[in-house]
Enzyme design. Structure first.
Site, PDB file in Angstrom:
ATOM      1  N   GLU A  26       5.540 -12.453 -14.543  1.00 54.64           N
ATOM      2  CA  GLU A  26       4.705 -11.509 -13.884  1.00 54.64           C
ATOM      3  C   GLU A  26       4.085 -10.519 -14.773  1.00 54.64           C
ATOM      4  O   GLU A  26       2.987  -9.872 -14.165  1.00 54.64           O
ATOM      5  CB  GLU A  26       5.560 -10.882 -12.887  1.00 54.64           C
ATOM      6  N   ARG A  54       2.891   0.480  -5.439  1.00 52.83           N
ATOM      7  CA  ARG A  54       2.893  -0.537  -4.304  1.00 52.83           C
ATOM      8  C   ARG A  54       1.561  -0.896  -3.922  1.00 52.83           C
ATOM      9  O   ARG A  54       1.740  -1.700  -2.868  1.00 52.83           O
ATOM     10  CB  ARG A  54       2.982   0.904  -3.035  1.00 52.83           C
ATOM     11  N   TRP A  57      -3.275  -2.515  -1.523  1.00 53.22           N
ATOM     12  CA  TRP A  57      -2.921  -3.681  -1.801  1.00 53.22           C
ATOM     13  C   TRP A  57      -3.471  -4.671  -0.766  1.00 53.22           C
ATOM     14  O   TRP A  57      -2.812  -4.794   0.115  1.00 53.22           O
ATOM     15  CB  TRP A  57      -1.265  -3.950  -1.973  1.00 53.22           C
ATOM     16  N   HIS A  99      15.579 -34.050 -15.554  1.00 54.26           N
ATOM     17  CA  HIS A  99      15.433 -34.912 -14.026  1.00 54.26           C
ATOM     18  C   HIS A  99      13.939 -34.445 -13.908  1.00 54.26           C
ATOM     19  O   HIS A  99      13.325 -34.710 -12.697  1.00 54.26           O
ATOM     20  CB  HIS A  99      16.173 -34.287 -13.211  1.00 54.26           C
ATOM     21  N   LYS A 146      10.044 -12.461 -15.244  1.00 58.82           N
ATOM     22  CA  LYS A 146       9.806 -11.321 -16.078  1.00 58.82           C
ATOM     23  C   LYS A 146       8.437 -11.710 -16.970  1.00 58.82           C
ATOM     24  O   LYS A 146       7.452 -10.923 -16.733  1.00 58.82           O
ATOM     25  CB  LYS A 146      10.827 -10.662 -17.122  1.00 58.82           C
ATOM     26  N   LYS A 179       5.183  -3.229  -5.948  1.00 62.71           N
ATOM     27  CA  LYS A 179       6.468  -3.202  -6.191  1.00 62.71           C
ATOM     28  C   LYS A 179       7.274  -3.311  -4.739  1.00 62.71           C
ATOM     29  O   LYS A 179       8.173  -3.985  -4.735  1.00 62.71           O
ATOM     30  CB  LYS A 179       6.860  -1.812  -6.790  1.00 62.71           C
ATOM     31  N   GLU A 204      15.530 -15.130 -14.347  1.00 65.21           N
ATOM     32  CA  GLU A 204      15.065 -13.679 -14.286  1.00 65.21           C
ATOM     33  C   GLU A 204      13.885 -13.532 -15.568  1.00 65.21           C
ATOM     34  O   GLU A 204      13.039 -12.908 -15.716  1.00 65.21           O
ATOM     35  CB  GLU A 204      16.272 -12.846 -14.449  1.00 65.21           C
ATOM     36  N   ASN A 246      -0.447   1.464   6.040  1.00 65.26           N
ATOM     37  CA  ASN A 246       0.308   0.469   5.170  1.00 65.26           C
ATOM     38  C   ASN A 246       0.744  -0.629   6.346  1.00 65.26           C
ATOM     39  O   ASN A 246       1.530  -0.043   7.230  1.00 65.26           O
ATOM     40  CB  ASN A 246       1.514   1.089   4.438  1.00 65.26           C
ATOM     41  N   GLY A 247       0.387  -1.840   5.987  1.00 65.09           N
ATOM     42  CA  GLY A 247       1.217  -2.861   6.785  1.00 65.09           C
ATOM     43  C   GLY A 247      -0.058  -3.735   7.434  1.00 65.09           C
ATOM     44  O   GLY A 247      -1.121  -4.018   6.862  1.00 65.09           O
ATOM     45  N   CYS A 287       0.809  -1.232   0.110  1.00 64.27           N
ATOM     46  CA  CYS A 287       0.081   0.178   0.026  1.00 64.27           C
ATOM     47  C   CYS A 287       0.899   1.023  -0.157  1.00 64.27           C
ATOM     48  O   CYS A 287       2.101   1.304   0.783  1.00 64.27           O
ATOM     49  CB  CYS A 287      -0.815   0.138   1.148  1.00 64.27           C
TER      50      CYS A 287
HETATM   51  C1  F6R Z   1      10.291  -8.694  -9.923  1.00 61.43           C
HETATM   52  C2  F6R Z   1      10.351  -7.972  -8.813  1.00 61.43           C
HETATM   53  C3  F6R Z   1      10.342  -8.542  -7.633  1.00 61.43           C
HETATM   54  C4  F6R Z   1      11.528  -7.821  -6.732  1.00 61.43           C
HETATM   55  C5  F6R Z   1      11.436  -8.287  -5.082  1.00 61.43           C
HETATM   56  C6  F6R Z   1      12.384  -7.736  -4.439  1.00 61.43           C
HETATM   57  O1  F6R Z   1      10.431  -8.112 -11.231  1.00 61.43           O
HETATM   58  O2  F6R Z   1      10.403  -6.707  -8.986  1.00 61.43           O
HETATM   59  O3  F6R Z   1      10.637  -9.871  -7.675  1.00 61.43           O
HETATM   60  O4  F6R Z   1      12.547  -7.940  -7.174  1.00 61.43           O
HETATM   61  O5  F6R Z   1      10.009  -8.125  -4.589  1.00 61.43           O
HETATM   62  O6  F6R Z   1      12.418  -6.421  -4.289  1.00 61.43           O
HETATM   63  P1  F6R Z   1      13.628  -5.645  -3.787  1.00 61.43           P
HETATM   64  O7  F6R Z   1      14.508  -5.515  -4.755  1.00 61.43           O
HETATM   65  O8  F6R Z   1      12.944  -4.304  -3.451  1.00 61.43           O
HETATM   66  O9  F6R Z   1      13.869  -5.957  -2.259  1.00 61.43           O
END
Ligand code: F6R
Length: 590
Positions: free
Chosen positions: A474, A27, A74, A490, A471, A585, A467, A100-101, A2
């Site tokens: 998500e 967020r 969120w 395997h 990407k 995020k 990675e 937030n929390g 949030c």
């Molecule tokens: C994927 C992504 C997440 C962050 C993860 C860690 O694209 O953005 O997997 O990498 O939530 O976030 P940080 O780097 O802010 O600790």
């Protein structure tokens, strides 16, 4: 997660809060709302959907007054409904709260408050805060908020306004971030500095157990436990508010992907004294543990590899949410290397605090200066890639790799050689990006029917497979798996059938022939093979050419076409790549 943003000043709060809130939308974005104080009463408008949608239907910025608070949600407790959207109010509608929390003891508190006659309208944990403040004996809003906060368990960043203390905004922090912006006759409180950056560059960061009382006349900082007044130093922010705009691009994500050649170079500009301190800590500690989540963990996997190859230093990489279960093994010989774009990821913070309690030292890499991880570390290097707004991390990943390579080279006594290589990599990346744009868009167009994609790589290229898959899933919502190429047979090979796309991250390095053999095994079962390499091969149905470079650096360039592929797949599927469903995020809850 949030986002919360509050304002006290002389301007109309509604439009200002709306604009600021949009910068926090990364967020959380399932619902939102704004509350203000004006003419002796509170005005609250809220609704379900992204901020622009809710503004269109509910005109949330139309609330009158020069003091207010806002929230982009969120959901954790309670479904995504207009009633559960913030702000929440008390029985008398005289107190408005955004949060937030997570309040861990909200059920007990709710029962107690219900016994006293309080009536609840939502299913959220947040609403109990408004009622708890209402139930406090007489006092100022700050005194009541302080008393109520002492009864809360869990993580929270709160903003509160009330009709009884007009033009006062109270902010509290416990395990969720809170930055206070200091303007001229106007003051701001927010989950991060982005919403107020265009108004002021002076900020104070609250620590856990601290609160701030904001009025037009200024800000008073207090310790929540004993109510004593604190004097806190302001920090001057060096981020440019322009860098948080799309600058003509359709999405933040594509803007951030294209910024990566600059991000690789900017990450190399480190404070020499801090870089030395970091490297000294690496040398002094036999037990080095990387702790990170998601994309940042993938960067750490490459970093561990680079360190090991260049200087023989070995390290372990932990998924932060699992690390807590191993943290007891930390001692004073342990160095935790925390890697985090936001610097606020709850699992990383919990892990590093546990390790610290066992005597470990903390060295970190973060993008957000002043974030909790930055402040709790013995030494912290910044990624210097500017604000990353898109939920899917791209430029922070390459900046993390750049700093990790720099550390590995410095540890090996070859700092200048490392910098020269990385600048060369940045140049190659800039040259190739336009070609990769067209190629990956075409490839994504041919993928509209596919629901499963596999990414394979070995050695230093294995984290790139992880990675690339992360990407893709998500933002395009196509199921994807990244794995070490050798692991395929395997089990997962059973899922390969006619036309299943398999992306082989296969530069012509020490992993080349083994990875190619694994690709052939999938092709023999009907897979469509996409080779990502600096060496073409007839086995590939599609070929994305990488530039030639020293072996260790392929991850830095190989990841770029994979990010582009995910972006184009998302856009073609009519998804919003900046705001993927269910995600946020900055993951500030565990
Ligand atoms: C994927 C992504 C997440 C962050 C993860 C860690 O694209 O953005 O997997 O990498 O939530 O976030 P940080 O780097 O802010 O600790």
């Amino acid at each position: 997660m949030c986002g919360i943003f509050g304002y006290v000043g002389t301007k109309q709060a509604g439009p200002l809060l709306l604009e600021g809130l949009k910068k926090l939308e990364y967020r959380g974005y399932d619902s939102c709302g704004i509350g203000t104080f004006d003419d002796g009463q509170l005005h609250v408008r809220k609704g379900v959907g992204k901020i622009d949608e809710v503004e269109k239907t509910e005109k949330i910025s139309g609330v009158p007054g020069t003091t207010g608070l806002s929230h982009s949600r969120w959901a954790t407790h309670g479904g995504v409904t207009s009633t559960n959207a913030h702000p929440h109010t008390d029985c008398q509608k005289s107190i408005a709260v955004v949060h937030n929390g997570i309040i861990e003891n909200y059920q007990e508190l709710k029962k107690e408050l219900q016994t006293k006659g309080h009536r609840f309208t939502s299913q959220t944990d947040t609403e109990i805060i408004a009622h708890l403040i209402e139930s406090q004996a007489a006092g100022t809003l700050a005194e009541k908020v302080r008393a109520a906060t002492l009864q809360l368990h869990g993580s929270f960043a709160l903003l509160v306004i009330s009709t009884n203390d007009p033009h006062t905004l109270v902010a509290v922090r416990n395990e969720s971030p809170m930055a206070i912006g200091l303007g001229v006759n106007e003051f701001f409180a927010a989950s991060d500095v982005m919403p107020f950056l265009e108004h002021t560059k002076n900020a104070v960061f609250l620590e856990d157990g601290e609160m701030a009382v904001l009025t037009k006349a200024g800000v008073t900082f207090m310790d929540v436990k004993n109510g004593t007044i604190l004097s806190k130093l302001a920090k001057t922010l060096d981020w440019d508010s322009q860098s948080a705009t799309k600058m003509g691009h359709p999405h933040f994500m594509i803007k951030e992907i294209l910024e990566q050649p600059a991000a690789i170079k900017n990450a190399l500009v480190q404070d020499p004294e801090k870089l030395d301190r970091f490297v000294t800590l690496l040398k002094q500690h036999a037990d080095v543990k990387f702790v990170a989540c998601g994309t940042s963990r993938h960067a750490a996997l490459v970093g561990r590899y680079a360190m090991n190859q260049l200087s023989g230093k070995s390290a372990e990489v932990y998924i932060a949410s699992e690390f807590s279960y191993f943290a007891d093994q930390c001692t004073k010989d342990t160095l935790i290397v925390a890697v985090s774009q936001s610097g606020e990821t709850a699992d990383v913070l919990v892990g590093l605090r546990k390790a610290k309690a066992k005597g470990a030292k903390i060295a970190s890499l973060v993008n957000v200066a002043g974030s909790s991880i930055d402040r709790e570390s013995d030494v912290c290097l910044y990624l210097n890639c500017g604000p990353e707004i898109a939920v899917a991390s791209t430029k922070a990943f390459t900046a993390q790799l750049s700093v990790l390579y720099l550390l590995a080279y410095t540890l090996a006594g070859q700092k200048n050689a490392g910098i020269a290589h990385l600048k060369e990599v940045a140049r190659h990346a800039a040259d190739r990006l336009p070609k990769w744009q067209t190629q990956t868009q075409k490839l994504a167009e041919s993928w509209t029917q596919h629901e499963h994609v596999y990414f394979l790589g070995r050695g230093v290229n294995f984290p790139v497979a992880l990675e690339g898959a992360l990407k893709l899933k998500e933002i395009s919502y196509i199921h994807a798996e990244g794995m070490p190429a050798g692991e395929l047979k395997h089990g997962t090979l059973a899922l390969i059938e006619k036309n299943t796309p398999v992306i082989l991250i296969n530069p012509h390095d020490y992993t080349f022939s083994d990875t190619l053999s694994n690709g052939m095994e999938t092709k023999a079962r009907g897979a469509k093979l996409i080779g990502l390499s600096d060496s073409a091969n007839e086995a590939y149905d599609e070929y994305i050419a990488l530039p030639k470079m020293p072996e260790l650096f392929y991850p830095l360039v190989a990841v770029l076409p994979l990010q582009l592929l995910a972006y184009h797949a998302a856009v073609l599927r009519k998804n919003d790549p900046d705001r993927p469903r269910n995600l946020a995020k900055s993951v500030t809850v565990r």
